[in-house]
Design an enzyme around this catalytic site. Sequence first.
Site, PDB file in Angstrom:
ATOM      1  N   ASN A 278       1.213  -8.123  -1.252  1.00  0.00           N
ATOM      2  CA  ASN A 278       0.153  -9.063  -0.897  1.00  0.00           C
ATOM      3  C   ASN A 278       0.698 -10.483  -0.826  1.00  0.00           C
ATOM      4  O   ASN A 278       1.803 -10.750  -1.274  1.00  0.00           O
ATOM      5  CB  ASN A 278      -0.935  -8.999  -1.982  1.00  0.00           C
ATOM      6  CG  ASN A 278      -1.565  -7.629  -2.056  1.00  0.00           C
ATOM      7  OD1 ASN A 278      -0.895  -6.644  -2.326  1.00  0.00           O
ATOM      8  ND2 ASN A 278      -2.848  -7.556  -1.790  1.00  0.00           N
TER       9      ASN A 278
ATOM     10  N   CYS B   1       0.841  -1.200   0.000  1.00  0.00           N
ATOM     11  CA  CYS B   1       0.000   0.000   0.000  1.00  0.00           C
ATOM     12  C   CYS B   1       0.873   1.247   0.000  1.00  0.00           C
ATOM     13  O   CYS B   1       1.741   1.398   0.855  1.00  0.00           O
ATOM     14  CB  CYS B   1      -0.910   0.000   1.226  1.00  0.00           C
ATOM     15  SG  CYS B   1      -1.865   1.518   1.378  1.00  0.00           S
TER      16      CYS B   1
END
Lengths: 318, 318
Positions: free
Chosen positions: B262, B251
């Site tokens: 991720n 992010c």
Amino acid sequence: MTDLPSTVEIREEGPREGFQIEPGPIPTDRKVALVDALSATGLHHIQVCSFVSPKLVPGWADAEAVVAGFAPRPGVTYTALWFNAAGLNRALAFKDRLKVEGAVTVVASEAFSLKNLNRDRAKNLEAQRANVAAHLAAGVAVPRISVQAAFGCNYSGDVPPAKVVEALADAFAIGAEQGLTLREATLADTMGWATPARIERVLGEVRARWPDLSLILHLHDTRGLGIANAHAGLRLGVSRFDTTVGGLGGCPFAGQPGAPGNIATEELVLLCEEMGIATGIDLEALVEAGRLAEDVVGRTLPSTMLRSGTLARFRQAA
Amino acid sequence: MTDLPSTVEIREEGPREGFQIEPGPIPTDRKVALVDALSATGLHHIQVCSFVSPKLVPGWADAEAVVAGFAPRPGVTYTALWFNAAGLNRALAFKDRLKVEGAVTVVASEAFSLKNLNRDRAKNLEAQRANVAAHLAAGVAVPRISVQAAFGCNYSGDVPPAKVVEALADAFAIGAEQGLTLREATLADTMGWATPARIERVLGEVRARWPDLSLILHLHDTRGLGIANAHAGLRLGVSRFDTTVGGLGGCPFAGQPGAPGNIATEELVLLCEEMGIATGIDLEALVEAGRLAEDVVGRTLPSTMLRSGTLARFRQAA
């Protein structure tokens, strides 16, 4: 539903596993610096070197100098690895600094036995007989079995749990011949084939046969499942794990150069502490030791926490 | 003891998550090449881009060109991400290629709401009201809630499960005002605070309140626990996961530059397939797509399997 342990014993093998596989050469004082940094983290078990042939493992040609060089810290148990009487004798020269104990090393895969030990399983059992006898003759205890390739093998594929049971039975037979009580066994996922389901299956079969055997998991994070596998072990009550700071390591004879190494000590500590399982380890100091390890080996290590920092750091800032 | 699903839905977000954070610039045709490679792996859900402000996320200034450029494959659902009516309108221009559905986005941490959305939670709820109304006015369904920072926050520390329940309740209230049936919710571990224990706790509290809500886990592998967290979700019967090939992403507003992204699609596929949970995905092709992703972004991605290869490859050779 679970049988989580209340404390865990984390056996740091970063120096031994790491320096055996790094291309190097790494100066001896840098190896010593890493051992000393690890000693200050709260770790209680550190494996500092391998007494193996410098021809096979040039990274450990300076094993003696490393053992002579580090500063032993009270409360920390230092160990080393060896596979034969010659290695044992090198270790015994440092019995004031090292805990010298032997192991019966067996392999659950014939193909990996040939690759890693350069002998088939039958020949390895002969060698283990001699090895145990050498230890006993030197007055050295042999409490542990070590099972290599316990969850799968890059050369023979899936390893059925029955092969692990068979390898353990072979080791117990050697122990019985020589009057040994083998109380503990390391199950090593040498080439990173374990999954949580496989951990459950293998541990289930081993415990059905030897319910009192104390198990140690030695996991590699070869395909990203390492910490999930450790978690599966914790859920089954396993309380002893081999790990490496920063995820150092990898097996030189596993046929996958460039593959990640063992599960990272700091990731297992995080998992345990966040589950309320005490480790006694200062995670911040451990992450710093991991960053030192990166500096020593001169490359980025796989551990993610070296990039992201601890949760504690963010909690304090919040 | 467990409630493992028999199949899982893996929602590939590598292009969207990855290209938003890479420094770039990455040529549009390379982004398209990655989407096309992913389309050929057996994945059924691929999020191809973000319709966000090019000022805030320059990596997605070419979102339209990417969507126009890839070759849709029958049986694959392509999606995009947007946060407001302007983004919705950009997506609607491609409703022949994209599945256009809205979500109510809420945040379980006030501090992260301010950092990531540039408004506090109350102001975000106002914005979500307008956002839902815009979707309904355009005839677009809004079936899903998305909860950001559902497991912890780099700016406010631990996020109590009650905050997740509160955020969901806010979203349901907005839905109820506008006659919506919200059937599914994504719980996002935006900053990598989840642990298996936390997954169990949060899912337990959410399900106690909304037993019929279908849950999607969006996990980051910030500190090495990502796959263990996914495994905890699987054990609780979660069957939908957001992932990124190679572990792309991270992010841009999480305050930890350099942190891993991720969970890697290929690591979750391995975990599932080895547990007997069908994914429909060709793992070998997926690993190749991950290697292409590394080539496209010009750096080594965190996924370990890109280094180690699949187990299937070793099984065939054995």
